[in-house]
Motif scaffolding. Structure first.
Motif: not given
Length: 176
Positions: A55-74
């Motif tokens: 896992l390189l980075t991650g953040r929660q979407l404002p006002g939502r329970s979802l997260y957006v992540v970035k993985f190495a090699g993707v």
């Protein structure tokens, strides 16, 4: 680590986000650092073996329970879409410490549901759902399944060591 008991599912990859290989995760963990702090995680396809991913980075979407992540090699949308549907895992030894009255929700699966501490079981917790509040899916002895909000007013007592929890449902909740 080979068995499912060695792993905790902390989320599910539900969609690609944008064109740069980011993914949306529907969390099944109340610990945001599992999605925001860089480090090793594992992905698992249904009936597959866990495999490591960084896992390189991650953040929660404002006002939502979802997260957006970035993985190495993707690095593009096609690579991200190939991962959709997989579960994000951490080793079971990575369980955070909890305060008094807090529970790892997965520990509740399998507990007897009772209406009185000394009374008979009316069913068993078979699953958990997150929909605003955490919901316990309870299979009643009669075979019906009901969703019960996991809030102190309705589930005032949990005895993990003894294998049961007590319900004080409002009228009609168990009849739905």
């Amino acid at each position: 680590m080979n068995g499912d008991e060695d792993w905790l599912t902390v989320g599910k990859l539900v969609a690609a986000q944008g064109m740069q290989g980011e993914l949306r995760i529907n969390p099944s963990s109340d610990f945001p650092e599992r999605f925001t702090l860089p480090g090793q995680r594992w992905l698992k396809e249904r009936n597959g073996e866990p495999r490591p991913i960084e896992l390189l980075t991650g953040r929660q979407l404002p006002g939502r329970s979802l997260y957006v992540v970035k993985f190495a090699g993707v690095n593009n949308r096609n690579a991200a879409e190939a991962l959709v549907g997989q579960n994000l895992l951490v080793p079971s030894s990575d369980r955070p410490s909890l305060a008094e009255g807090e529970f790892h929700l997965l520990d509740l699966v399998g507990l007897e549901a009772r209406l009185q501490a000394e009374g008979p079981a009316i069913g068993h917790v078979i699953d958990l759902t997150t929909a605003g509040n955490d919901l316990l899916e309870i299979e009643l002895l009669a075979g019906r399944r009901v969703l019960v909000p996991f809030v102190e007013a309705i589930v005032p007592e949990v005895q993990l060591n003894q294998g049961w929890l007590r319900l004080t449902p409002p009228p009609g909740l168990l009849e739905l």
